[in-house]
Design a protein around this motif. Structure first.
Motif, short mmCIF file in Angstrom:
data_model
loop_
_atom_site.label_atom_id
_atom_site.label_comp_id
_atom_site.label_asym_id
_atom_site.label_seq_id
_atom_site.Cartn_x
_atom_site.Cartn_y
_atom_site.Cartn_z
N SER A 34 66.71 79.32 -29.08
CA SER A 34 66.84 79.52 -30.52
C SER A 34 68.07 78.82 -31.09
O SER A 34 69.08 78.63 -30.41
CB SER A 34 66.95 81.02 -30.84
N THR A 80 64.58 75.92 -35.99
CA THR A 80 64.23 77.02 -35.10
C THR A 80 64.79 76.88 -33.69
O THR A 80 65.22 77.86 -33.09
CB THR A 80 62.70 77.19 -35.02
N LYS A 99 66.60 86.31 -35.40
CA LYS A 99 66.31 85.82 -34.06
C LYS A 99 66.57 86.90 -33.01
O LYS A 99 67.29 87.87 -33.24
CB LYS A 99 67.14 84.57 -33.76
N ASN A 126 59.57 79.38 -42.69
CA ASN A 126 58.75 78.83 -41.61
C ASN A 126 57.63 79.78 -41.18
O ASN A 126 57.11 79.67 -40.07
CB ASN A 126 59.63 78.49 -40.39
N THR A 159 60.34 82.78 -31.42
CA THR A 159 60.79 81.81 -32.43
C THR A 159 61.49 82.50 -33.60
O THR A 159 60.95 83.46 -34.17
CB THR A 159 59.58 81.02 -32.96
#
Length: 237
Positions: free
Chosen positions: A183, A173, A144, A88, A122
């Protein structure tokens, strides 16, 4: 872990953010991945997927409206030999370069952490598919913050050897919409993978929130030959 309905999962979550699915088709012959992006801001929504060699990249649909390209313009999919990388963010390039230098998937990501977009921070989600000599395995990763605390980075890698036919794993996400955005938590979720790429793409696209969905990419790789077919759907046409 119990298999969930990807249709129900997406329809009941207005904002899962960006999501990656990796798995194997029901007949056991295809390695499958899907990647979607969503957006709440006009900058995030002003994007399309375009083909880029064997992979794809994001680009602004209307370049005149592009504000900050730093976290929205990148190559989500790249191919390194018999490995397909799906992420991502620009960590696609980090993984590509690391594995090209004989680092593992996990080692390649050691120099990266979650995105610097506080207060959301994110997560960076990534997948790697390895198809060689009729064999297939894959791994997924999430980097994260520690419950929104950017002073700590929590790193999780999940590896799937000889994955079961008809099964995939889904990681995204955000747990749901919010401010800040919470998250993703837990292991990648188990979802069903059909044999038809068009059917799977349609199911995913129609299940994503109409206001927030932006683009979808789906690829089916023949495990025996390594050849593939792909599909891109963009909301902006």
């Amino acid at each position: 872990m119990e298999m969930i309905s990807i249709e129900k999962e997406l329809k009941e979550n207005s904002y899962p953010g960006r999501g990656i699915i990796v798995g194997k088709s029901a007949d056991g012959t295809k390695a499958v991945t899907a990647y979607f992006i969503m957006g709440r801001s006009s900058n995030s929504r002003n994007r399309v997927f375009v083909e880029d060699g064997e992979g794809i990249r994001t680009q602004a649909f209307d370049p005149s409206k592009l504000e900050d390209p730093s976290l929205i313009i990148y190559a989500p999919v790249r191919v390194l030999g018999n490995k397909t990388i799906v992420t991502n963010g620009d960590q696609t390039d980090t993984i590509y370069d690391g594995m090209d230098k004989q680092l593992t998937f996990e080692q390649s990501l050691r120099c990266r952490e979650f995105e610097p977009d506080g207060p959301n921070y994110t997560p960076r989600i990534s997948g790697i598919m390895h198809v060689e000599n009729g064999k297939y395995n894959y791994a997924m990763s999430i980097l994260k913050s520690n419950n929104g605390d950017p002073s700590s980075c929590n790193r999780y890698t999940y590896a799937y050897e000889n994955p079961k036919a008809g099964e995939g794993r889904f990681i995204h996400t955000y747990m749901h919409d919010g401010n800040p955005l919470p998250s993703f938590e837990g292991e990648p979720k188990v979802v069903a993978i059909p044999d038809s790429m068009d059917e799977f793409a349609a199911l995913l696209w129609e299940s994503l929130n109409e206001d927030n969905k932006v683009s979808l990419f789906v690829r089916y790789i023949d495990i025996a030959t390594g050849t593939y077919e792909s599909k891109i759907i963009n909301k902006n046409q």
